[in-house]
Scaffold this motif. Structure first.
Motif, PDB file in Angstrom:
ATOM      1  N   TRP A  31       0.827  -1.219   0.000  1.00  0.00           N
ATOM      2  CA  TRP A  31       0.000   0.000   0.000  1.00  0.00           C
ATOM      3  C   TRP A  31       0.857   1.262   0.000  1.00  0.00           C
ATOM      4  O   TRP A  31       0.460   2.277  -0.555  1.00  0.00           O
ATOM      5  N   VAL A  32       2.051   1.178   0.597  1.00  0.00           N
ATOM      6  CA  VAL A  32       2.925   2.357   0.671  1.00  0.00           C
ATOM      7  C   VAL A  32       3.355   2.794  -0.732  1.00  0.00           C
ATOM      8  O   VAL A  32       3.510   3.982  -0.996  1.00  0.00           O
ATOM      9  N   PHE A  33       3.497   1.828  -1.634  1.00  0.00           N
ATOM     10  CA  PHE A  33       4.040   2.096  -2.962  1.00  0.00           C
ATOM     11  C   PHE A  33       3.006   1.940  -4.067  1.00  0.00           C
ATOM     12  O   PHE A  33       3.335   1.995  -5.241  1.00  0.00           O
ATOM     13  N   SER A  34       1.732   1.748  -3.694  1.00  0.00           N
ATOM     14  CA  SER A  34       0.689   1.472  -4.675  1.00  0.00           C
ATOM     15  C   SER A  34       0.204   2.688  -5.449  1.00  0.00           C
ATOM     16  O   SER A  34      -0.282   2.560  -6.551  1.00  0.00           O
ATOM     17  N   ARG A  35       0.302   3.855  -4.851  1.00  0.00           N
ATOM     18  CA  ARG A  35      -0.124   5.033  -5.595  1.00  0.00           C
ATOM     19  C   ARG A  35       0.713   6.235  -5.175  1.00  0.00           C
ATOM     20  O   ARG A  35       1.216   6.299  -4.051  1.00  0.00           O
ATOM     21  N   HIS A  36       0.812   7.139  -6.105  1.00  0.00           N
ATOM     22  CA  HIS A  36       1.609   8.341  -5.878  1.00  0.00           C
ATOM     23  C   HIS A  36       1.054   9.094  -4.674  1.00  0.00           C
ATOM     24  O   HIS A  36      -0.133   9.340  -4.586  1.00  0.00           O
ATOM     25  N   GLY A  37       1.901   9.415  -3.745  1.00  0.00           N
ATOM     26  CA  GLY A  37       1.467  10.183  -2.596  1.00  0.00           C
ATOM     27  C   GLY A  37       1.463   9.402  -1.300  1.00  0.00           C
ATOM     28  O   GLY A  37       1.551   9.985  -0.228  1.00  0.00           O
ATOM     29  N   ASN A  38       1.353   8.066  -1.349  1.00  0.00           N
ATOM     30  CA  ASN A  38       1.340   7.290  -0.109  1.00  0.00           C
ATOM     31  C   ASN A  38       2.664   7.396   0.645  1.00  0.00           C
ATOM     32  O   ASN A  38       2.679   7.574   1.848  1.00  0.00           O
ATOM     33  N   LEU A  39       3.781   7.269  -0.078  1.00  0.00           N
ATOM     34  CA  LEU A  39       5.085   7.332   0.585  1.00  0.00           C
ATOM     35  C   LEU A  39       5.356   8.707   1.181  1.00  0.00           C
ATOM     36  O   LEU A  39       5.720   8.799   2.350  1.00  0.00           O
ATOM     37  N   PRO A  40       5.142   9.810   0.428  1.00  0.00           N
ATOM     38  CA  PRO A  40       5.384  11.104   1.065  1.00  0.00           C
ATOM     39  C   PRO A  40       4.449  11.363   2.242  1.00  0.00           C
ATOM     40  O   PRO A  40       4.847  11.967   3.228  1.00  0.00           O
ATOM     41  N   LEU A  41       3.210  10.873   2.157  1.00  0.00           N
ATOM     42  CA  LEU A  41       2.277  11.039   3.269  1.00  0.00           C
ATOM     43  C   LEU A  41       2.788  10.270   4.483  1.00  0.00           C
ATOM     44  O   LEU A  41       2.804  10.784   5.599  1.00  0.00           O
ATOM     45  N   LEU A  42       3.227   9.043   4.244  1.00  0.00           N
ATOM     46  CA  LEU A  42       3.739   8.214   5.327  1.00  0.00           C
ATOM     47  C   LEU A  42       4.964   8.857   5.968  1.00  0.00           C
ATOM     48  O   LEU A  42       5.121   8.854   7.177  1.00  0.00           O
ATOM     49  N   CYS A  43       5.809   9.436   5.158  1.00  0.00           N
ATOM     50  CA  CYS A  43       7.042  10.043   5.667  1.00  0.00           C
ATOM     51  C   CYS A  43       6.829  11.476   6.136  1.00  0.00           C
ATOM     52  O   CYS A  43       7.712  12.061   6.749  1.00  0.00           O
ATOM     53  N   ASP A  44       5.677  12.037   5.807  1.00  0.00           N
ATOM     54  CA  ASP A  44       5.335  13.388   6.231  1.00  0.00           C
ATOM     55  C   ASP A  44       6.391  14.390   5.760  1.00  0.00           C
ATOM     56  O   ASP A  44       6.891  15.214   6.526  1.00  0.00           O
ATOM     57  N   ILE A  45       6.757  14.286   4.498  1.00  0.00           N
ATOM     58  CA  ILE A  45       7.802  15.135   3.937  1.00  0.00           C
ATOM     59  C   ILE A  45       7.173  16.149   2.998  1.00  0.00           C
ATOM     60  O   ILE A  45       6.555  15.777   2.005  1.00  0.00           O
ATOM     61  N   LEU A  46       7.345  17.407   3.310  1.00  0.00           N
ATOM     62  CA  LEU A  46       6.781  18.448   2.456  1.00  0.00           C
ATOM     63  C   LEU A  46       7.545  18.563   1.145  1.00  0.00           C
ATOM     64  O   LEU A  46       6.967  18.857   0.111  1.00  0.00           O
ATOM     65  N   GLY A  47       8.828  18.344   1.156  1.00  0.00           N
ATOM     66  CA  GLY A  47       9.641  18.519  -0.039  1.00  0.00           C
ATOM     67  C   GLY A  47       9.870  17.247  -0.821  1.00  0.00           C
ATOM     68  O   GLY A  47      10.918  17.076  -1.436  1.00  0.00           O
ATOM     69  N   TYR A  48       8.896  16.354  -0.855  1.00  0.00           N
ATOM     70  CA  TYR A  48       9.053  15.059  -1.535  1.00  0.00           C
ATOM     71  C   TYR A  48       9.479  15.228  -2.994  1.00  0.00           C
ATOM     72  O   TYR A  48      10.433  14.617  -3.447  1.00  0.00           O
ATOM     73  N   LEU A  49       8.768  16.072  -3.731  1.00  0.00           N
ATOM     74  CA  LEU A  49       9.065  16.228  -5.161  1.00  0.00           C
ATOM     75  C   LEU A  49      10.413  16.896  -5.395  1.00  0.00           C
ATOM     76  O   LEU A  49      11.033  16.686  -6.438  1.00  0.00           O
ATOM     77  N   GLU A  50      10.885  17.698  -4.446  1.00  0.00           N
ATOM     78  CA  GLU A  50      12.218  18.287  -4.579  1.00  0.00           C
ATOM     79  C   GLU A  50      13.290  17.257  -4.227  1.00  0.00           C
ATOM     80  O   GLU A  50      14.393  17.294  -4.751  1.00  0.00           O
ATOM     81  N   THR A  51      12.974  16.347  -3.320  1.00  0.00           N
ATOM     82  CA  THR A  51      13.934  15.335  -2.881  1.00  0.00           C
ATOM     83  C   THR A  51      14.028  14.196  -3.894  1.00  0.00           C
ATOM     84  O   THR A  51      15.104  13.755  -4.249  1.00  0.00           O
ATOM     85  N   VAL A  52      12.871  13.725  -4.362  1.00  0.00           N
ATOM     86  CA  VAL A  52      12.827  12.614  -5.311  1.00  0.00           C
ATOM     87  C   VAL A  52      12.597  13.193  -6.695  1.00  0.00           C
ATOM     88  O   VAL A  52      11.531  13.715  -6.986  1.00  0.00           O
ATOM     89  N   LYS A  53      13.629  13.087  -7.536  1.00  0.00           N
ATOM     90  CA  LYS A  53      13.571  13.716  -8.867  1.00  0.00           C
ATOM     91  C   LYS A  53      12.674  12.962  -9.845  1.00  0.00           C
ATOM     92  O   LYS A  53      12.101  13.552 -10.750  1.00  0.00           O
ATOM     93  N   ASN A  54      12.570  11.655  -9.692  1.00  0.00           N
ATOM     94  CA  ASN A  54      11.755  10.836 -10.604  1.00  0.00           C
ATOM     95  C   ASN A  54      10.790   9.974  -9.795  1.00  0.00           C
ATOM     96  O   ASN A  54      11.032   8.780  -9.607  1.00  0.00           O
ATOM     97  N   PRO A  55       9.692  10.545  -9.322  1.00  0.00           N
ATOM     98  CA  PRO A  55       8.757   9.742  -8.541  1.00  0.00           C
ATOM     99  C   PRO A  55       8.123   8.635  -9.390  1.00  0.00           C
ATOM    100  O   PRO A  55       7.897   8.820 -10.583  1.00  0.00           O
ATOM    101  N   MET A  56       7.889   7.492  -8.757  1.00  0.00           N
ATOM    102  CA  MET A  56       7.266   6.364  -9.445  1.00  0.00           C
ATOM    103  C   MET A  56       6.544   5.533  -8.395  1.00  0.00           C
ATOM    104  O   MET A  56       6.967   5.482  -7.242  1.00  0.00           O
ATOM    105  N   ASP A  57       5.446   4.903  -8.802  1.00  0.00           N
ATOM    106  CA  ASP A  57       4.683   4.047  -7.890  1.00  0.00           C
ATOM    107  C   ASP A  57       4.106   2.874  -8.678  1.00  0.00           C
ATOM    108  O   ASP A  57       4.056   2.893  -9.910  1.00  0.00           O
ATOM    109  N   LEU A  58       3.676   1.853  -7.960  1.00  0.00           N
ATOM    110  CA  LEU A  58       3.159   0.643  -8.603  1.00  0.00           C
ATOM    111  C   LEU A  58       1.872   0.889  -9.375  1.00  0.00           C
ATOM    112  O   LEU A  58       1.633   0.259 -10.407  1.00  0.00           O
TER     113      LEU A  58
END
Length: 182
Positions: A31-58
């Motif tokens: 579930w953490v990797f099933s859709r875009h947004g679950n991982l940043p929500l879980l990690c509570d990171i505001l700068g997810y898109l700045e940190t991860v240059k190529n986001p990808m999910d299952l």
């Protein structure tokens, strides 16, 4: 194309790839990797898109498979690995990124997102290796069947026994030539 000494199909075997992705999504950490947004929500990171240059999910990988947007096994493999590598990279230093589950992680009740990513990446590599092995075996069987149905120089088809005898003779010749070199 060749990945790790295995000749993979140039055309994507969509059903096999979908089966792998669905298996990963059904995993307890999927579930953490099933859709875009679950991982940043879980990690509570505001700068997810700045940190991860190529986001990808299952979920994105599944959609790309279903719509025929993958043109090689290498692209599919790269996206799945990227999904989990992002999770490992993003949370490789769990103290660096404040998480909503920090207390639970510390109490060892739940694995960290990076550990979830590592577990799922291992599951993926295992399943993908199994797919490669099955594909290689099926290709070898197909090649043997084609060879057995081809006419020979004398006009007769090669039988399984003929092929076994030929392989044995090659092996004996090799052993004899190696023995003569001693």
């Amino acid at each position: 194309e060749v990945i790790g000494e295995v000749n993979l199909p140039t055309e994507i075997p969509k059903e096999q790839c979908l089966a792998i992705v669905k298996l990963l999504m059904r995993h307890e950490h999927g579930w953490v990797f099933s859709r875009h947004g679950n991982l940043p929500l879980l990690c509570d990171i505001l700068g997810y898109l700045e940190t991860v240059k190529n986001p990808m999910d299952l979920g994105t990988i599944k959609m790309k498979l279903e719509s025929g947007r993958y043109h090689s096994m290498e692209d599919f493999d790269a996206d799945v690995r990227l999904t989990f590598d992002n999770g490992i990279f993003l949370t490789h230093n769990d103290e660096k990124y404040p998480t909503i589950f920090n207390k639970l992680y510390t109490a060892k009740k739940y694995p960290t997102p990076s550990n979830m990513a590592r577990v799922l990446k291992e599951v993926y590599i295992s399943e993908y290796t199994l797919f490669q092995t099955r594909f290689t075996r099926e290709k070898a069987q197909d090649n043997m069947e084609k060879k057995m149905n081809e006419p020979t120089a004398t006009g007769f088809k090669v039988s399984i026994l003929d092929e076994a005898i030929r392989c044995s003779l090659i092996s004996v010749k090799k052993q004899l030539s190696e023995g003569n070199q001693d």
